[in-house]
Design a protein around this motif. Structure first.
Motif, PDB file in Angstrom:
ATOM      1  N   ASN A  22       0.346  -5.093  -4.018  1.00 54.24           N
ATOM      2  CA  ASN A  22       1.789  -4.569  -3.607  1.00 54.24           C
ATOM      3  C   ASN A  22       1.675  -3.461  -2.657  1.00 54.24           C
ATOM      4  OD1 ASN A  22       2.559  -6.674  -4.621  1.00 54.24           O
ATOM      5  ND2 ASN A  22       4.214  -5.714  -6.035  1.00 54.24           N
ATOM      6  N   ALA A  23       0.906  -2.344  -3.277  1.00 47.82           N
ATOM      7  CA  ALA A  23       0.589  -1.254  -2.228  1.00 47.82           C
ATOM      8  C   ALA A  23       0.210  -1.568  -0.628  1.00 47.82           C
ATOM      9  CB  ALA A  23      -0.273  -0.102  -2.920  1.00 47.82           C
TER      10      ALA A  23
ATOM     11  N   ASP B 112       7.281 -10.679  -4.169  1.00 47.11           N
ATOM     12  CA  ASP B 112       6.635 -10.540  -5.445  1.00 47.11           C
ATOM     13  C   ASP B 112       7.820 -10.840  -6.405  1.00 47.11           C
ATOM     14  OD1 ASP B 112       5.291 -10.215  -7.946  1.00 47.11           O
ATOM     15  OD2 ASP B 112       4.638  -8.346  -6.959  1.00 47.11           O
ATOM     16  N   ASP B 113       8.520 -12.183  -6.522  1.00 55.24           N
ATOM     17  CA  ASP B 113       9.473 -12.566  -7.522  1.00 55.24           C
ATOM     18  C   ASP B 113       9.697 -14.104  -7.538  1.00 55.24           C
ATOM     19  OD1 ASP B 113      11.682 -12.043  -8.998  1.00 55.24           O
ATOM     20  OD2 ASP B 113      12.118 -10.194  -7.845  1.00 55.24           O
TER      21      ASP B 113
ATOM     22  N   ALA C  99      -7.719  -5.769  -2.940  1.00 52.97           N
ATOM     23  CA  ALA C  99      -7.270  -4.742  -3.707  1.00 52.97           C
ATOM     24  C   ALA C  99      -7.530  -3.380  -2.881  1.00 52.97           C
ATOM     25  CB  ALA C  99      -8.205  -4.634  -4.955  1.00 52.97           C
ATOM     26  N   CYS C 100      -6.827  -2.400  -3.319  1.00 57.62           N
ATOM     27  CA  CYS C 100      -6.885  -1.101  -2.612  1.00 57.62           C
ATOM     28  C   CYS C 100      -6.839   0.019  -3.825  1.00 57.62           C
ATOM     29  CB  CYS C 100      -5.480  -0.954  -1.673  1.00 57.62           C
ATOM     30  SG  CYS C 100      -4.062  -1.068  -2.633  1.00 57.62           S
TER      31      CYS C 100
ATOM     32  N   GLY D 125       6.585   3.521 -10.420  1.00 57.29           N
ATOM     33  CA  GLY D 125       6.729   4.812  -9.456  1.00 57.29           C
ATOM     34  C   GLY D 125       5.273   5.244  -9.162  1.00 57.29           C
ATOM     35  N   THR D 126       4.272   5.200 -10.082  1.00 58.81           N
ATOM     36  CA  THR D 126       3.015   5.633  -9.799  1.00 58.81           C
ATOM     37  C   THR D 126       2.360   4.656  -8.577  1.00 58.81           C
ATOM     38  OG1 THR D 126       2.203   4.232 -11.697  1.00 58.81           O
ATOM     39  CG2 THR D 126       1.939   6.819 -11.910  1.00 58.81           C
ATOM     40  N   ASP D 127       2.739   3.450  -8.564  1.00 55.95           N
ATOM     41  CA  ASP D 127       2.147   2.379  -7.575  1.00 55.95           C
ATOM     42  C   ASP D 127       2.791   2.380  -6.231  1.00 55.95           C
ATOM     43  OD1 ASP D 127       1.204   1.989 -10.340  1.00 55.95           O
ATOM     44  OD2 ASP D 127       1.572  -0.033 -10.073  1.00 55.95           O
TER      45      ASP D 127
END
Ligand code: IPD
Ligand code: CA
Length: 277
Positions: free
Chosen positions: A198-199, A169-170, A109-110, A222-224
Motif C-alpha cells: 500500500n505505501a 484494498d477493500d 514491495a518497498c 499508522g506506521t505503514d
C-alpha cells in the motif's frame, strides 16, 4: 524534549534515510536468494508474522541510521524502542511493505521510513519510500515537495485521457458503481487494481501513475502510512479519512486508519459517492 526541525535538519535526515534504504535494499535482495529468508521468526508489533527478510530490513535500517543520531524507533516489526542514549527525534517505519508478495515470490514491495519530531501525522518532516527491486526512490521533505528519484512529482491531471485507474484494498463492487448512481453521470471505473504494497501504491497517486486509492478496512497502520502521507501531501494529492478530513492522529502500530487518496478534490468526491450510500 521536542526536536527542532530546521530545513537543514530535515534535509540531513532525508539524505540519511535515502542512504539507509539504498543499503537495506541490497541486503534484503541478497537475503531473498536464500531459503532461510522466508522463515517466520515470530509475530511483529503490528500483529503480522515477521519473516527473516522483515528482520533483515529493520536491522539494516537501524544499523545505518544509529551512526548519525539517537532516535525513538517505531517499527511495524519490533514496536517502539529507544535507539542510542538520548533520543529526541522519531523514526517511524514499515521495513518491508509487501511482505506477503515477497513470500509468494512476487516482486512488488518497498521500504518505508519517515522522520518525525513527534509520533503523529502533524509532525512528519521527511520521508522515503524505496521500491525494492528497481530501487526507485520516492522522497519528500516538509515544505520542499515530493520527488521520484530526483524529479519533482505531482498527481495526475483530470484532463489526462487514459481512463481512471483506482487501487481498492477493500471489498466493493468490482467497478465501484452503485445502483443508486446515475450511470451516465457516474460511469463504472475503468480500471481497478490492488498490487499488495500500500505505501508504494500511494506513491503512485502522488506521482500521477494512478488516480485514486481506497482502503476503508480500518486496518491501515499508522506506521505503514507515515512516509506515504508526507509524500502525498507534498506532491499536492488529497489524503483524507472517511469524513473527508485530513488524516490526523498518531502514526504508531496501535493507530489504524481508513482512507481515500485522490489526484484532486473533485476525484475524491467522485470516489466518495461510490463507496458510501
Ligand atoms: C500489506 C500490504 C497490503 C495490504 C495489507 C498490508 P504486508 O503489507 O500493504 O497491500 O493489503 O493490509 O499489511 O503485510 O504485506 O507487508
Ligand atoms: Ca510490513
Amino acid at each position: 524534549m521536542t526536536s527542532i526541525s530546521s530545513l537543514s535538519h530535515r534535509k540531513a535526515w532525508c539524505r540519511s534515510l535515502r542512504n539507509a534504504a539504498t543499503i537495506t535494499r541490497l541486503k534484503v535482495l541478497g537475503c531473498l536468494k536464500t531459503p532461510q529468508c522466508y522463515a517466520p521468526i515470530g509475530v511483529g508489533a503490528g500483529g503480522d508474522t515477521t519473516k527473516r527478510f522483515d528482520q533483515v530490513a529493520e536491522q539494516a535500517l537501524v544499523e545505518y541510521l544509529q551512526r548519525f543520531a539517537s532516535f525513538t524507533l517505531i517499527s511495524e516489526e519490533t514496536g517502539t524502542n529507544q535507539v542510542g542514549a538520548s533520543p529526541i527525534d522519531y523514526l517511524v517505519m514499515d521495513p518491508i511493505d509487501g511482505s506477503t508478495n515477497l513470500s509468494h515470490g512476487i516482486s512488488f514491495a518497498c521500504i518505508s521510513v519517515a522522520f518525525c519530531t513527534a509520533p503523529n501525522f502533524g509532525s512528519i518532516e521527511a520521508a522515503v519510500i524505496m521500491e525494492l527491486f528497481q530501487g526507485t526512490c520516492y522522497h519528500a521533505i516538509r515544505g520542499l515537495g515530493a520527488f521520484k528519484d530526483s524529479s519533482p512529482i505531482q498527481p495526475a491531471k483530470a484532463e489526462s485521457r487514459r481512463g481512471n485507474l483506482v487501487v481498492v484494498d477493500d471489498v466493493f463492487p468490482p467497478t465501484l458503481s452503485r445502483p443508486n448512481l446515475d450511470r451516465e453521470e457516474h460511469p463504472p471505473m475503468q480500471y481497478i487494481r490492488h498490487f499488495g504494497a500500500n505505501a508504494l501504491e500511494l506513491c503512485f497517486v502522488a506521482d500521477g501513475s494512478i488516480d485514486g486509492f481506497i482502503d476503508l478496512r480500518e486496518k491501515f497502520r499508522g506506521t505503514d502510512l507515515a512516509a506515504a502521507a508526507l509524500i502525498l501531501n507534498e506532491a499536492g494529492a488529497v489524503l483524507v479519512n472517511p469524513h473527508g478530513e485530513p488524516i490526523s492522529g498518531e502514526c504508531t502500530n496501535e493507530s489504524r486508519y481508513s482512507l481515500i487518496a485522490a489526484r484532486d478534490m473533485q476525484f475524491y468526491r467522485e470516489l466518495q459517492k461510490r463507496v458510501y450510500k
